[in-house]
Design an enzyme around this catalytic site. Sequence first.
Site, short mmCIF file in Angstrom:
data_model
loop_
_atom_site.label_atom_id
_atom_site.label_comp_id
_atom_site.label_asym_id
_atom_site.label_seq_id
_atom_site.Cartn_x
_atom_site.Cartn_y
_atom_site.Cartn_z
N HIS A 175 -1.56 -3.10 -6.66
CA HIS A 175 -2.29 -3.29 -5.77
C HIS A 175 -3.60 -3.03 -5.94
CE1 HIS A 175 -2.90 0.91 -2.47
NE2 HIS A 175 -3.63 -0.43 -2.06
N GLU A 213 -4.07 -0.76 -8.73
CA GLU A 213 -3.61 0.65 -9.22
C GLU A 213 -1.69 -0.12 -9.49
OE1 GLU A 213 -2.85 3.01 -5.93
OE2 GLU A 213 -2.66 5.29 -6.90
N ASN A 240 -3.45 6.14 -1.90
CA ASN A 240 -3.34 6.53 0.21
C ASN A 240 -2.74 8.01 0.10
OD1 ASN A 240 -3.94 4.46 1.28
ND2 ASN A 240 -2.66 2.86 0.65
N SER A 264 0.89 -0.94 -0.02
CA SER A 264 -0.14 -0.24 -0.38
C SER A 264 1.20 1.41 0.12
CB SER A 264 -0.81 0.28 1.05
OG SER A 264 -1.81 -1.05 1.46
P1 NAD Z 1 -2.18 -9.37 6.76
O1 NAD Z 1 -1.84 -9.56 7.70
O2 NAD Z 1 -3.54 -10.41 6.45
O3 NAD Z 1 -1.59 -11.16 5.66
C1 NAD Z 1 -0.78 -10.82 5.58
C2 NAD Z 1 0.26 -12.83 5.44
O4 NAD Z 1 1.25 -12.26 5.03
C3 NAD Z 1 -0.06 -12.91 6.80
O5 NAD Z 1 -0.98 -14.07 6.03
C4 NAD Z 1 1.25 -13.87 7.19
O6 NAD Z 1 1.49 -14.77 7.76
C5 NAD Z 1 2.00 -13.73 5.45
N1 NAD Z 1 4.03 -13.43 5.72
C6 NAD Z 1 4.14 -12.59 6.21
N2 NAD Z 1 5.32 -12.89 6.58
C7 NAD Z 1 5.39 -13.47 5.49
C8 NAD Z 1 6.47 -14.45 4.36
N3 NAD Z 1 8.12 -14.04 4.83
N4 NAD Z 1 6.45 -15.21 4.14
C9 NAD Z 1 5.71 -15.78 3.42
N5 NAD Z 1 3.85 -15.22 4.06
C10 NAD Z 1 3.99 -14.80 5.18
O7 NAD Z 1 -1.91 -8.64 5.67
P2 NAD Z 1 -3.19 -7.73 4.35
O8 NAD Z 1 -3.99 -7.13 4.80
O9 NAD Z 1 -3.33 -8.99 3.75
O10 NAD Z 1 -1.85 -6.82 3.43
C11 NAD Z 1 -1.11 -7.42 2.20
C12 NAD Z 1 -0.01 -6.48 2.05
O11 NAD Z 1 -1.34 -6.46 1.09
C13 NAD Z 1 0.55 -5.90 2.61
O12 NAD Z 1 1.22 -4.84 1.88
C14 NAD Z 1 -1.00 -4.19 2.57
O13 NAD Z 1 -0.10 -2.97 3.10
C15 NAD Z 1 -1.51 -4.70 1.51
N6 NAD Z 1 -3.25 -3.95 1.11
C16 NAD Z 1 -3.49 -4.38 2.23
C17 NAD Z 1 -5.27 -3.85 2.10
C18 NAD Z 1 -6.34 -4.41 3.02
O14 NAD Z 1 -6.70 -3.17 3.25
N7 NAD Z 1 -5.95 -4.98 4.15
C19 NAD Z 1 -5.54 -3.01 0.79
C20 NAD Z 1 -4.49 -2.85 -0.18
C21 NAD Z 1 -3.30 -3.79 0.08
#
Ligand code: NAD
Length: 295
Positions: free
Chosen positions: A139, A151, A189, A118
């Site tokens: 994104h 994005e 963002n 993000s």
């Molecule tokens: P989340 O915490 O729900 O999931 C992240 C997952 O990554 C976890 O299940 C964790 O176990 C896993 N993980 C961590 N380290 C790891 C590794 N080394 N190898 C494999 N798996 C690993 O997070 P999320 O909300 O799904 O966010 C993920 C990405 O998406 C982030 O970069 C976030 O900024 C981006 N994002 C999130 C949103 C949102 O609304 N949540 C929206 C757009 C983008």
Amino acid sequence: MKNISIIGAGTMGNGIAHVFAQNGFQVNLIDISQNALDRALSTINKNLERLLSKERITSEIKDETLKNITTFNTISEGLKNADLVIEAATENEDVKLKIFKQIDKEAPENSILATNTSSISITKIAAVTSRPDKVIGMHFMNPVPIMKLVEIIRGYSTSDEVTQTIMDLSKQLKKIPVEVNDYPGFIANRILMPMLNEAIYALYENVAGIYEIDTVMKLGMAHPMGPLQLADFIGLDVCLSILNVLYEGFGNPKYAPCPLLVNMVAANKLGAKSGEGFYDYSESRKAEKISKQFI
Ligand code: NAD
């Protein structure tokens, strides 16, 4: 493109896996947590059930989609034959740099490496690989199966060819891709977070209450959800970390996070996921919260 490896099976990873699998791609879904993988498969199953009950998909499509997903506990195992790797792991720069160093070494030489970050610089992530021209931001928005926008963020060295491939691929997923350059917060963002921060400032300065601020923005601006409620759903810790990226990246005080937001995160009031943020998400207060939401 046929084989897609997705790293991280959390909120975003499971949605991205669902969308690729439903569109006929072979998906390797990788997470270090078996719990996260189990939850991801169960969420995808539930979401497919819902689509089936609304007659938006057939039961064959549901079965095919599930069949197209294989899960893995380690990155090394899950990268075989990847045409595209999408990293959707925890939003932490050290975690992402480490993952990209590894996938650069282990993924096929020609595969494109994308990140769903993000707010972390695509250029910085690309710089730890030996193929910065093939690193790009993809994104997706939450919830991925529903939201149309992707994005597409070009890092400093991302090639035209890779950008075009990812734009075309997003259209194949029936999404609408928008190309942007790699500056803090990209577009989504950079514009959203200052608005949420301003709403928190309005509350902090006692200009109005939570319900009043959200109602003005919902009914006055036709936003589907008020800014304070949206901040709760995104996670107040996530909002704080993105604002800090904007603040440090531009060196401009207009992005400084509101002290109330800083305090709430320090107190572990992170929004819906922790049970309390601007609203109370505990069971006992649910009815009250919902009645306010839909006024
Ligand atoms: P989340 O915490 O729900 O999931 C992240 C997952 O990554 C976890 O299940 C964790 O176990 C896993 N993980 C961590 N380290 C790891 C590794 N080394 N190898 C494999 N798996 C690993 O997070 P999320 O909300 O799904 O966010 C993920 C990405 O998406 C982030 O970069 C976030 O900024 C981006 N994002 C999130 C949103 C949102 O609304 N949540 C929206 C757009 C983008």
